[in-house]
Design an enzyme around this catalytic site. Structure first.
Site, PDB file in Angstrom:
ATOM      1  N   HIS A 193      84.239  -8.894   1.499  1.00 24.61           N
ATOM      2  CA  HIS A 193      83.849 -10.018   0.646  1.00 24.61           C
ATOM      3  C   HIS A 193      83.587 -11.289   1.438  1.00 24.61           C
ATOM      4  CE1 HIS A 193      88.229 -11.140   0.778  1.00 24.61           C
ATOM      5  NE2 HIS A 193      87.731 -12.349   0.667  1.00 24.61           N
TER       6      HIS A 193
ATOM      7  N   ASP B 244      87.250  -3.068   0.619  1.00 28.16           N
ATOM      8  CA  ASP B 244      86.982  -4.439   1.072  1.00 28.16           C
ATOM      9  C   ASP B 244      87.158  -4.527   2.586  1.00 28.16           C
ATOM     10  OD1 ASP B 244      86.425  -7.115   1.062  1.00 28.16           O
ATOM     11  OD2 ASP B 244      88.400  -7.738   0.321  1.00 28.16           O
TER      12      ASP B 244
ATOM     13  N   GLY C 245      90.874 -18.573   2.726  1.00 31.52           N
ATOM     14  CA  GLY C 245      90.611 -18.898   4.122  1.00 31.52           C
ATOM     15  C   GLY C 245      91.279 -17.935   5.070  1.00 31.52           C
TER      16      GLY C 245
ATOM     17  N   SER D 214      91.352 -14.693   4.224  1.00 34.03           N
ATOM     18  CA  SER D 214      90.664 -13.439   3.949  1.00 34.03           C
ATOM     19  C   SER D 214      90.053 -12.865   5.218  1.00 34.03           C
ATOM     20  CB  SER D 214      89.554 -13.666   2.920  1.00 34.03           C
ATOM     21  OG  SER D 214      90.089 -13.924   1.648  1.00 34.03           O
TER      22      SER D 214
END
Length: 460
Positions: free
Chosen positions: A263, A311, A407, A409
């Site tokens: 993502h 993801d 942030g 991620s």
């Protein structure tokens, strides 16, 4: 549970200072108001505390004040009363609020050897004593990390025990603990730093950190070299003149490959990765900045209103002759896991994401320890229910407080496996940050090993 807590407490008391154990186990000697307008510091002898008064308040309890009597100015300074305040007129060459900083008070290199008398920050805040109960109360224990030869002790002079660019200290504003660099000059004689060495990546998952110190709540400020596989993924509009900005974390797994979250990848963006640095707002000679040549998002990546599936993504870096990132003390690869890791294992998350002090992220890399939570527990209706699959897992604390956030991620969750750090998870999603019964959710890297190996096959 009670037995586990008792055992944990005993273990904790064995490894930290006597003062902190006394503060945890016995009556709180530093109760609010006991030191009036002063700072309560812990000692190892009865009554186990001492009041350090903020002048002009006077010992022993800092509740009465007397201006210029006795004279607080040192080194021949003259005390000039201004109502209930004062000013020290210092002789030539001396400075500081009490004329306590001499003409030769300066630091060399990064100030690790500094033993001077400066006790104020750049912005004029008074430094806390290193044995202040307020520091210990806010989860920082300097005496647990350093010996006396690092210059820490029952004083409030600036020091640099953990590899910062220059001396620093703790200070407080109201009920919150902060730290900042000190108002101390660098010695005029210049020093030449040797250039960083570069070698091929011979090992993975083995850090060479400088000394560490707990400094930030919920997350700990990372010391240089402690998480050398952490990268900052930065983006800007394609072919624009705008500056790159941090959007996600990532983890270096090969010289030319970075693992991150699916993502995090946006189309029509120029991307670069920054590694080897801790602070995104300060130039660091150890920094390596490398352009992203190609981003590969998992083919089955899918977002729903409840979760994010598969993801995970890979960034192919731009290099020369199969070499992109160069291995240094501050840039290394993390290992890929060799199998499952047991529930309850303590692992490390890191990133420049949002904190309780900043909704927009931290300029300094932070880390925190989290526990791997069983899939059964995390799939309970009060937590995340049946949205989880085997490509995800939870980590954190169900009571909340410590968590990854915006942030972070794409950044790594690393665990120890065979004495090396393996990237077991990639920060994926969650319900807010640090919320009770809503731990962070991570992509389970071990489930994607075949995919990773198929995409990165080759020497880089």
């Amino acid at each position: 549970l009670l037995l586990c807590l008792v055992e944990l407490f005993i273990k904790y008391c064995k490894i930290i200072s006597y003062c902190l154990c006394l503060w945890l186990s016995g009556p709180k000697v530093c109760r609010r108001g006991v030191c009036g307008r002063g700072e309560c510091v812990l000692t190892s002898t009865a009554p186990f505390y001492e009041c350090k008064c903020k002048y002009p308040f006077q010992p022993p309890d800092c509740k009465r004040y007397s201006v210029c009597e006795p004279n607080p100015c040192r080194n021949g300074g003259q005390c000039v009363q201004e109502g209930n305040d004062f000013d020290c007129q210092c002789p030539e060459g001396f400075s500081g609020r009490f004329c306590h900083v001499g003409p030769n008070d300066c630091y060399v290199d990064d100030g690790e050897s500094y033993r001077g008398n400066v006790s104020e920050t750049d912005d004029g805040f008074d430094c806390l004593y290193w044995n202040s109960h307020f520091i210990l109360e806010n989860a920082a224990d300097p005496f647990n990390s350093f010996e006396n030869d690092d210059g820490l002790g029952p004083h409030n002079f600036c020091r640099n025990p953990d590899g910062e660019p220059r001396p620093w200290c703790f200070f407080r504003r109201g009920l919150r603990l902060f730290w900042d660099y000190c108002d101390v000059n660098k010695c005029p004689k210049p020093t030449v730093q040797p250039p960083p060495t570069t070698t091929e990546f011979e090992t993975c998952g083995v850090a060479q950190p400088k000394k560490t110190l707990t400094r930030i709540f919920g997350g700990l400020k990372v010391s240089p070299g402690a998480i050398p596989w952490q990268v900052s993924l930065q983006q800007k509009p394609k072919n624009s003149n705008m500056k790159y900005s941090h959007v996600c974390g990532g983890v270096l797994i090969k010289s030319c490959w970075v693992l991150t979250a699916g993502h995090c990848i946006e189309q029509n963006k120029d991307m670069q990765v920054v590694m080897g640095t801790l602070s995104l707002d300060i130039h660091d000679p150890s920094t390596q900045v490398i352009q992203v040549e190609n981003a590969i998002v998992h083919e089955n990546y899918r977002e729903t209103s409840e979760a994010v599936y598969n993801d995970i993504a890979l960034l192919r870096l731009r290099g020369t002759n199969g070499v992109c990132a160069n291995e240094t003390q501050f840039v290394k690869t993390a290992c890929l896991p060799s199998g499952q890791i047991s529930d309850g294992t303590e692992c490390t998350i890191s990133g420049w994401g949002a904190t309780e002090d900043s909704n927009y992220g931290s300029n300094h890399l932070l880390e925190a320890n989290v526990l791997l939570i069983s899939q059964t527990k995390c799939s309970e209706p009060t937590i995340y229910g049946n949205v989880l699959n085997n490509g995800m897992f939870c980590a954190g604390y169900l009571q909340g407080g410590v968590d990854s956030c915006q942030g972070d991620s794409g950044g790594p969750l690393t665990c120890k496996q065979n004495n090396t750090s393996v990237v077991y998870g990639v920060v994926s999603w969650g319900d807010q940050c640090g919320k009770k019964n809503k731990p962070g959710v991570y992509s389970r890297v071990s489930n994607f090993l075949d995919w990773i190996n198929s995409k990165t096959r080759g020497p880089a």
